[in-house]
Design a protein around this motif. Sequence first.
Motif, PDB file in Angstrom:
ATOM      1  N   GLY A  16      -1.906  14.709 -13.715  1.00 51.67           N
ATOM      2  CA  GLY A  16      -2.214  13.654 -12.734  1.00 51.67           C
ATOM      3  C   GLY A  16      -3.695  13.628 -12.403  1.00 51.67           C
ATOM      4  N   THR A  18      -5.957  11.808 -13.482  1.00 54.17           N
ATOM      5  CA  THR A  18      -6.534  10.457 -13.417  1.00 54.17           C
ATOM      6  C   THR A  18      -6.170   9.727 -12.121  1.00 54.17           C
ATOM      7  OG1 THR A  18      -4.617   9.765 -14.716  1.00 54.17           O
ATOM      8  CG2 THR A  18      -6.687  10.071 -15.900  1.00 54.17           C
ATOM      9  N   GLY A  19      -5.375  10.363 -11.256  1.00 53.05           N
ATOM     10  CA  GLY A  19      -5.037   9.745  -9.966  1.00 53.05           C
ATOM     11  C   GLY A  19      -6.123  10.001  -8.936  1.00 53.05           C
ATOM     12  N   TYR A  20      -5.967   9.416  -7.766  1.00 55.14           N
ATOM     13  CA  TYR A  20      -6.988   9.580  -6.720  1.00 55.14           C
ATOM     14  C   TYR A  20      -7.141  11.043  -6.307  1.00 55.14           C
ATOM     15  CZ  TYR A  20      -7.221   4.508  -5.896  1.00 55.14           C
ATOM     16  OH  TYR A  20      -7.404   3.158  -6.012  1.00 55.14           O
ATOM     17  N   SER A  21      -6.020  11.735  -6.058  1.00 55.50           N
ATOM     18  CA  SER A  21      -6.128  13.144  -5.640  1.00 55.50           C
ATOM     19  C   SER A  21      -6.513  14.019  -6.824  1.00 55.50           C
ATOM     20  CB  SER A  21      -4.806  13.673  -5.089  1.00 55.50           C
ATOM     21  OG  SER A  21      -4.144  12.730  -4.350  1.00 55.50           O
ATOM     22  N   SER A  43      -0.652  10.234 -17.232  1.00 58.47           N
ATOM     23  CA  SER A  43       0.750  10.059 -17.621  1.00 58.47           C
ATOM     24  C   SER A  43       0.810   9.913 -19.137  1.00 58.47           C
ATOM     25  CB  SER A  43       1.349   8.818 -16.950  1.00 58.47           C
ATOM     26  OG  SER A  43       0.766   7.657 -17.513  1.00 58.47           O
ATOM     27  N   THR A  46      -0.710   6.565 -20.793  1.00 61.45           N
ATOM     28  CA  THR A  46      -2.131   6.200 -20.746  1.00 61.45           C
ATOM     29  C   THR A  46      -2.875   6.844 -21.910  1.00 61.45           C
ATOM     30  OG1 THR A  46      -1.897   6.237 -18.355  1.00 61.45           O
ATOM     31  CG2 THR A  46      -4.135   6.108 -19.195  1.00 61.45           C
ATOM     32  N   THR A  80       1.016  14.481  -9.075  1.00 56.75           N
ATOM     33  CA  THR A  80       1.889  13.479  -9.693  1.00 56.75           C
ATOM     34  C   THR A  80       2.863  12.914  -8.664  1.00 56.75           C
ATOM     35  OG1 THR A  80       3.092  15.458 -10.417  1.00 56.75           O
ATOM     36  CG2 THR A  80       1.841  14.292 -12.080  1.00 56.75           C
ATOM     37  N   LEU A 102       1.052  18.817  -5.261  1.00 53.48           N
ATOM     38  CA  LEU A 102       0.488  17.992  -4.185  1.00 53.48           C
ATOM     39  C   LEU A 102       1.480  16.954  -3.672  1.00 53.48           C
ATOM     40  CD1 LEU A 102      -2.095  19.241  -5.556  1.00 53.48           C
ATOM     41  CD2 LEU A 102      -3.305  17.216  -4.795  1.00 53.48           C
ATOM     42  N   SER A 103       2.616  16.811  -4.333  1.00 53.25           N
ATOM     43  CA  SER A 103       3.583  15.791  -3.908  1.00 53.25           C
ATOM     44  C   SER A 103       4.499  16.357  -2.822  1.00 53.25           C
ATOM     45  CB  SER A 103       4.428  15.355  -5.102  1.00 53.25           C
ATOM     46  OG  SER A 103       5.548  16.206  -5.269  1.00 53.25           O
ATOM     47  N   SER A 185      -6.443   4.581   0.192  1.00 53.67           N
ATOM     48  CA  SER A 185      -6.277   5.507  -0.931  1.00 53.67           C
ATOM     49  C   SER A 185      -5.095   6.443  -0.710  1.00 53.67           C
ATOM     50  CB  SER A 185      -7.564   6.318  -1.166  1.00 53.67           C
ATOM     51  OG  SER A 185      -7.866   7.076  -0.012  1.00 53.67           O
ATOM     52  N   GLY A 188      -2.296   6.028  -3.175  1.00 50.27           N
ATOM     53  CA  GLY A 188      -2.506   6.230  -4.604  1.00 50.27           C
ATOM     54  C   GLY A 188      -3.043   4.964  -5.253  1.00 50.27           C
ATOM     55  N   LYS A 189      -3.168   5.016  -6.585  1.00 53.87           N
ATOM     56  CA  LYS A 189      -3.875   3.916  -7.250  1.00 53.87           C
ATOM     57  C   LYS A 189      -2.943   2.838  -7.770  1.00 53.87           C
ATOM     58  CE  LYS A 189      -4.061   5.750 -11.891  1.00 53.87           C
ATOM     59  NZ  LYS A 189      -4.868   6.137 -13.026  1.00 53.87           N
ATOM     60  N   ASN A 315      -8.002  12.092   3.643  1.00 46.43           N
ATOM     61  CA  ASN A 315      -6.658  12.235   3.048  1.00 46.43           C
ATOM     62  C   ASN A 315      -6.697  12.782   1.631  1.00 46.43           C
ATOM     63  OD1 ASN A 315      -7.754   9.396   2.929  1.00 46.43           O
ATOM     64  ND2 ASN A 315      -6.227   9.245   1.318  1.00 46.43           N
ATOM     65  N   GLY A 319      -6.440  16.518   3.204  1.00 44.09           N
ATOM     66  CA  GLY A 319      -5.067  16.007   3.124  1.00 44.09           C
ATOM     67  C   GLY A 319      -4.440  16.159   1.752  1.00 44.09           C
TER      68      GLY A 319
HETATM   69  N1  LIG Z   1      -3.409   9.732  -2.066  1.00 45.66           N
HETATM   70  C1  LIG Z   1      -3.344  10.606  -1.063  1.00 45.66           C
HETATM   71  O1  LIG Z   1      -4.049  10.479  -0.045  1.00 45.66           O
HETATM   72  C2  LIG Z   1      -2.407  11.783  -1.135  1.00 45.66           C
HETATM   73  C3  LIG Z   1      -2.496  12.763  -0.145  1.00 45.66           C
HETATM   74  C4  LIG Z   1      -1.624  13.862  -0.191  1.00 45.66           C
HETATM   75  C5  LIG Z   1      -0.694  13.953  -1.209  1.00 45.66           C
HETATM   76  N2  LIG Z   1      -0.605  12.963  -2.132  1.00 45.66           N
HETATM   77  C6  LIG Z   1       0.431  13.119  -3.181  1.00 45.66           C
HETATM   78  O2  LIG Z   1      -0.227  13.552  -4.370  1.00 45.66           O
HETATM   79  C7  LIG Z   1       0.415  12.975  -5.515  1.00 45.66           C
HETATM   80  C8  LIG Z   1      -0.636  12.174  -6.278  1.00 45.66           C
HETATM   81  O3  LIG Z   1      -1.089  11.149  -5.406  1.00 45.66           O
HETATM   82  P1  LIG Z   1      -2.253  10.137  -5.778  1.00 45.66           P
HETATM   83  O4  LIG Z   1      -2.408   9.268  -4.608  1.00 45.66           O
HETATM   84  O5  LIG Z   1      -3.400  10.891  -6.340  1.00 45.66           O
HETATM   85  O6  LIG Z   1      -1.512   9.307  -6.955  1.00 45.66           O
HETATM   86  P2  LIG Z   1      -2.091   8.250  -7.994  1.00 45.66           P
HETATM   87  O7  LIG Z   1      -3.483   7.874  -7.645  1.00 45.66           O
HETATM   88  O8  LIG Z   1      -1.064   7.171  -8.077  1.00 45.66           O
HETATM   89  O9  LIG Z   1      -2.098   9.080  -9.368  1.00 45.66           O
HETATM   90  C9  LIG Z   1      -0.892   9.572  -9.944  1.00 45.66           C
HETATM   91  C10 LIG Z   1      -1.257  10.424 -11.149  1.00 45.66           C
HETATM   92  O10 LIG Z   1      -0.037  10.908 -11.741  1.00 45.66           O
HETATM   93  C11 LIG Z   1      -0.037  10.525 -13.131  1.00 45.66           C
HETATM   94  N3  LIG Z   1       1.354  10.319 -13.549  1.00 45.66           N
HETATM   95  C12 LIG Z   1       2.198   9.337 -13.170  1.00 45.66           C
HETATM   96  N4  LIG Z   1       3.406   9.494 -13.757  1.00 45.66           N
HETATM   97  C13 LIG Z   1       3.298  10.599 -14.539  1.00 45.66           C
HETATM   98  C14 LIG Z   1       4.193  11.274 -15.427  1.00 45.66           C
HETATM   99  N5  LIG Z   1       5.455  10.837 -15.611  1.00 45.66           N
HETATM  100  N6  LIG Z   1       3.762  12.395 -16.059  1.00 45.66           N
HETATM  101  C15 LIG Z   1       2.508  12.858 -15.880  1.00 45.66           C
HETATM  102  N7  LIG Z   1       1.615  12.245 -15.055  1.00 45.66           N
HETATM  103  C16 LIG Z   1       2.003  11.138 -14.406  1.00 45.66           C
HETATM  104  C17 LIG Z   1      -0.875   9.255 -13.190  1.00 45.66           C
HETATM  105  O11 LIG Z   1      -1.357   9.020 -14.499  1.00 45.66           O
HETATM  106  P3  LIG Z   1      -1.912   7.556 -14.976  1.00 45.66           P
HETATM  107  O12 LIG Z   1      -3.380   7.552 -14.615  1.00 45.66           O
HETATM  108  O13 LIG Z   1      -1.669   7.522 -16.434  1.00 45.66           O
HETATM  109  O14 LIG Z   1      -1.122   6.523 -14.215  1.00 45.66           O
HETATM  110  C18 LIG Z   1      -2.005   9.649 -12.231  1.00 45.66           C
HETATM  111  O15 LIG Z   1      -2.900  10.524 -12.873  1.00 45.66           O
HETATM  112  C19 LIG Z   1       1.557  12.103  -4.983  1.00 45.66           C
HETATM  113  O16 LIG Z   1       2.755  12.810  -5.030  1.00 45.66           O
HETATM  114  C20 LIG Z   1       1.142  11.824  -3.543  1.00 45.66           C
HETATM  115  O17 LIG Z   1       2.263  11.606  -2.701  1.00 45.66           O
HETATM  116  C21 LIG Z   1      -1.449  11.896  -2.146  1.00 45.66           C
END
Ligand SMILES: NC(=O)c1ccc[n+]([C@@H]2O[C@H](COP(=O)([O-])OP(=O)(O)OC[C@H]3O[C@@H](n4cnc5c(N)ncnc54)[C@H](OP(=O)(O)O)[C@@H]3O)[C@@H](O)[C@H]2O)c1
Length: 341
Positions: A16, A18-21, A43, A46, A80, A102-103, A185, A188-189, A315, A319
């Motif tokens: 994960g 490539t996601g925001y966190s 994922s 990608t 993720t 982190l989930s 953010s 997520g993205k 966050n 966070g």
């Molecule tokens: N955003 C926040 O402020 C925050 C704070 C605390 C906790 N969290 C938790 O942290 C986790 C990540 O959050 P985020 O906001 O960073 O999410 P995000 O920006 O949506 O990024 C999700 C990441 O997971 C990857 N992914 C998705 N499906 C996958 C799969 N089946 N196998 C492997 N990788 C996969 C995505 O890859 P692609 O780039 O290919 O889509 C991307 O790198 C979530 O569970 C969220 O609840 C987020």
Amino acid sequence: MNESNVKSRKRVAIVGATGYSGAELTAIMARHAEVELVALFSSSSTARGPVTPTLPQFIAEPFSIDALIAAQPEIVFLATPNEVSAGLAPQLLDLGMRVIDLSGAFRLEEPSMYPTWYGFDHERPNLLGEAVYGLTEYCNGELKNARLVANPGCYPTSILLALRPLTFAIDREQPVICDSKSGVSGAGKKADVNFSFAELFGNFKAYSVGQHRHEPEIRQQLHLGDRAPVVFVAHLLPVHRGILSTIHIGFTHPMSEQQITDAYTRAYDHAPFVRVLPAGQLPELKNVVNTPRAEIGFQLLHGGRRAVIVSVLDNLLKGAASQAVQNFNRMCGFPETEALI
Ligand SMILES: NC(=O)c1ccc[n+]([C@@H]2O[C@H](COP(=O)([O-])OP(=O)(O)OC[C@H]3O[C@@H](n4cnc5c(N)ncnc54)[C@H](OP(=O)(O)O)[C@@H]3O)[C@@H](O)[C@H]2O)c1
């Protein structure tokens, strides 16, 4: 760095990335002196490419369990979606890896709450009992030997850091109202019209009242008992990042500013990433955004019988990513601040 240093470094993978966190995590871990980043994954759908355009030197691979195993990480961060972490973490633990997730997949202790709050059944509910809830400031020795760390949610971190030092004095007959606002953010993205610029700009709204999955996490970790009327309301702020929680509590007996200050000092005197402001001063988002720090301020009301507490953090850092690194550092016996200051 000589070869023996390289060999002794911890082999770390991020799923994960490539996601925001995950991108924040990648940037922090890349400057960690004791870490070798052995694999970064997006994922599986990608194509291979930079983690983000701002981190072109870090290349993420499409995820596969075989590629992860081939990289031989000792510790894997999962940044993720919940269901992905719930499925992946048990496999990695069975392979002898340690996991920081982190989930929300491992934050709730009670398996029967997952269908209601997260929409899936846990395949390995026994792991909920094993997972260490990684609110770092409240972890002691348990991180050192942890195989699985459930990194706290962003809203819960802001609320729990503000309230845990005061639970001894909170009146459980009065509502504990947690009114929290997050930058976009936090979602997520993913593409969703609700998080589009046109919907957010010039707007401000509450959402998921009584249904937000961080609510049971907050109740569980506050330890105020089942009867305490905790109310959590999340709002979407038209800013990129940052959480501000305004928390209203009543006390069983009048409290002085000094008593509250003493309680916070006892809790956070040695915490490098929690700053408590002098009585009557309230924190602001701009002072914590892009930092790994939470800040807390309070104002006493009604002769010390009530208080409003304001808590702020980023966050994506305290966070999410930087708290995960605090936990990683504690798990490995490194200084808690390594790579964070
Ligand atoms: N955003 C926040 O402020 C925050 C704070 C605390 C906790 N969290 C938790 O942290 C986790 C990540 O959050 P985020 O906001 O960073 O999410 P995000 O920006 O949506 O990024 C999700 C990441 O997971 C990857 N992914 C998705 N499906 C996958 C799969 N089946 N196998 C492997 N990788 C996969 C995505 O890859 P692609 O780039 O290919 O889509 C991307 O790198 C979530 O569970 C969220 O609840 C987020």
